[in-house]
Enzyme design. Structure first.
Site, PDB file in Angstrom:
ATOM      1  N   ASN A   7       0.860  -1.189   0.000  1.00  0.00           N
ATOM      2  CA  ASN A   7       0.000   0.000   0.000  1.00  0.00           C
ATOM      3  C   ASN A   7       0.900   1.244   0.000  1.00  0.00           C
ATOM      4  O   ASN A   7       1.714   1.422   0.913  1.00  0.00           O
ATOM      5  CB  ASN A   7      -0.898  -0.032   1.250  1.00  0.00           C
ATOM      6  N   HIS A  10       1.091   6.219   1.857  1.00  0.00           N
ATOM      7  CA  HIS A  10       1.884   7.140   2.679  1.00  0.00           C
ATOM      8  C   HIS A  10       3.036   7.802   1.924  1.00  0.00           C
ATOM      9  O   HIS A  10       3.648   8.735   2.443  1.00  0.00           O
ATOM     10  CB  HIS A  10       2.305   6.459   3.974  1.00  0.00           C
ATOM     11  N   HIS A  43      -5.518   3.848  -1.668  1.00  0.00           N
ATOM     12  CA  HIS A  43      -6.864   4.173  -1.160  1.00  0.00           C
ATOM     13  C   HIS A  43      -7.235   5.582  -1.607  1.00  0.00           C
ATOM     14  O   HIS A  43      -6.625   6.559  -1.166  1.00  0.00           O
ATOM     15  CB  HIS A  43      -6.828   4.075   0.372  1.00  0.00           C
ATOM     16  N   ARG A  45      -9.359   8.197  -0.877  1.00  0.00           N
ATOM     17  CA  ARG A  45     -10.298   8.619   0.167  1.00  0.00           C
ATOM     18  C   ARG A  45     -11.184   9.749  -0.332  1.00  0.00           C
ATOM     19  O   ARG A  45     -10.775  10.535  -1.187  1.00  0.00           O
ATOM     20  CB  ARG A  45      -9.527   9.084   1.406  1.00  0.00           C
ATOM     21  N   ARG A  49      -6.997  12.889   1.147  1.00  0.00           N
ATOM     22  CA  ARG A  49      -5.923  13.339   2.045  1.00  0.00           C
ATOM     23  C   ARG A  49      -4.542  12.885   1.576  1.00  0.00           C
ATOM     24  O   ARG A  49      -3.541  13.453   1.954  1.00  0.00           O
ATOM     25  CB  ARG A  49      -6.177  12.887   3.475  1.00  0.00           C
ATOM     26  N   GLU A  70      -8.428   0.657  -2.988  1.00  0.00           N
ATOM     27  CA  GLU A  70      -9.256   0.670  -1.770  1.00  0.00           C
ATOM     28  C   GLU A  70     -10.212   1.837  -1.874  1.00  0.00           C
ATOM     29  O   GLU A  70      -9.810   2.944  -2.261  1.00  0.00           O
ATOM     30  CB  GLU A  70      -8.376   0.893  -0.544  1.00  0.00           C
ATOM     31  N   THR A 101      -8.110   3.417   8.389  1.00  0.00           N
ATOM     32  CA  THR A 101      -9.340   2.620   8.401  1.00  0.00           C
ATOM     33  C   THR A 101      -9.464   1.877   9.732  1.00  0.00           C
ATOM     34  O   THR A 101      -8.674   0.981  10.012  1.00  0.00           O
ATOM     35  CB  THR A 101      -9.327   1.614   7.225  1.00  0.00           C
ATOM     36  N   GLU A 151     -11.015  -9.371   2.702  1.00  0.00           N
ATOM     37  CA  GLU A 151      -9.738  -9.064   3.351  1.00  0.00           C
ATOM     38  C   GLU A 151     -10.016  -8.977   4.847  1.00  0.00           C
ATOM     39  O   GLU A 151     -10.825  -8.146   5.284  1.00  0.00           O
ATOM     40  CB  GLU A 151      -9.142  -7.755   2.826  1.00  0.00           C
ATOM     41  N   HIS A 191      -3.666  -4.822   7.648  1.00  0.00           N
ATOM     42  CA  HIS A 191      -3.838  -3.678   8.552  1.00  0.00           C
ATOM     43  C   HIS A 191      -2.994  -3.850   9.817  1.00  0.00           C
ATOM     44  O   HIS A 191      -3.171  -4.817  10.554  1.00  0.00           O
ATOM     45  CB  HIS A 191      -5.291  -3.437   8.961  1.00  0.00           C
TER      46      HIS A 191
END
Ligand code: PXP
Length: 239
Positions: A7, A10, A43, A45, A49, A70, A101, A151, A191
Site C-alpha cells: 500500500n 503514505h 486508497h 479517500r 488526504r 481501496e 481505516t 480481506e 492492517h
C-alpha cells in the site's frame, strides 16, 4: 505462502505534507514491483488526504502486476472506480476523522448497499474484495454479496498486547480463513502488519495475499523502498 500487496498511500502523505509534486506514488509503485511485490494498493479517500484522482489514473496505466483500489461505497467514488477499472476494488468503511481505516465493513448492517456496489463494480470486470472483521456473520454475508474475496482486518491482532490476546486474535483469524476458504472466497488480510508481527499471520494456510503499507513505507526511509519491500517478502516466505 501469501503474496504481498504494498500500500503506497503514505508516499502520497509525504507529498501532501507540502502540497508538492514529489514523492510520486507512481514511482513508488514501480520500485515495489521491481522489488517483487505482487500487487499495488492505494486508497482514494473521499477527502483526498493522500492519493488523488490523478494518482489513480496514473497507477492504472503504470502498474504491471495488479492494481488494488481501496475505496468506500460512496457513489462518487464508485463512479470513478467504474471509469478507471482497477484490477481489484477493496471496499472499506471510511470516516473523515479517522487516522486510518479503523474497522471492517459492517456487511450485515449495510448489506443492500454493499451488494449493489459489488454488482456495479463486477459488471465492469473489477474483482471485488470486502474488508471485514474476522467474524463468522460478516464472512457469511460477504459471500452473499457476490464479492470475489474478503480481506480480514488484522488490526485487533496487531494491537493485542498480551500473549493470550495475541493467541486469541490469531485463532479468530485462522477460523475466519477456514470459513472463507470453505465458502470458496479468496481470503486476504491486512492492517497494522509490520516486520515483527507479520510472520505469524503469513504462516496461516489459506491466505492469498497480505496488504501492508505503513510499516514498509516507514522502513523505506532508512533502507530504501526496494529493500523494505524485499525484507517483507522474506518475512512472508516469498524470498
Ligand atoms: N488493507 C486495508 C483494507 C487498509 O485499509 C489498509 C490501510 O490503508 C491496509 C491494508 C494497510 O494497513 P497498514 O498501512 O496498517 O499496513
Amino acid at each position: 505462502m501469501p503474496k504481498l500487496g504494498v500500500n503506497i498511500d503514505h508516499v502520497a502523505t509525504v507529498r501532501q505534507a507540502r502540497r508538492d509534486i514529489y514523492p510520486n506514488p507512481v514511482d513508488a509503485a514501480i520500485a515495489c514491483e521491481k522489488a517483487g511485490a505482487h500487487s499495488i494498493v492505494a486508497h482514494l479517500r473521499e477527502d483526498r488526504r493522500h492519493i488523488n484522482d490523478k494518482d489513480v489514473s496514473a497507477l492504472k496505466k503504470t502498474v504491471r502486476t495488479r492494481f488494488n483500489l481501496e475505496m468506500s461505497i460512496h457513489p462518487a467514488i464508485v463512479e470513478i472506480a467504474c471509469r478507471i477499472k482497477p484490477d481489484q476494488a477493496t471496499l472499506v468503511p471510511e470516516k473523515r476523522q479517522e487516522i486510518t481505516t479503523e474497522g471492517g465493513l459492517d456487511v450485515v448492517k449495510n448489506f443492500t448497499e454493499i451488494k449493489k456496489t459489488v454488482a456495479a463494480l463486477s459488471a465492469r470486470g473489477i474483482c471485488v474484495s470486502l474488508f471485514i472483521a474476522p467474524e463468522e456473520k460478516q464472512i457469511l454475508r460477504s459471500k452473499e454479496t457476490g464479492a470475489h474475496s474478503i480481506e480480514l482486518h488484522t488490526g485487533c491482532y496487531a494491537n493485542a498486547k498480551t500473549k493470550t490476546q495475541i493467541r486469541r486474535e490469531l485463532e479468530r483469524i485462522r477460523n475466519a480463513v477456514t470459513l472463507g476458504n470453505a465458502l470458496k472466497l479468496i481470503v486476504n488480510a491486512g492492517h497494522g502488519l509490520n516486520y515483527t508481527n507479520t510472520r505469524a499471520i503469513a504462516s496461516i494456510k489459506g491466505i492469498e495475499e497480505l496488504n501492508i503499507g505503513h510499516a514498509i513505507i516507514a522502513r523505506a526511509l532508512f533502507v530504501g523502498l526496494p529493500k523494505a519491500t524485499q525484507q517483507m517478502l522474506t518475512i512472508t516466505g516469498n524470498k
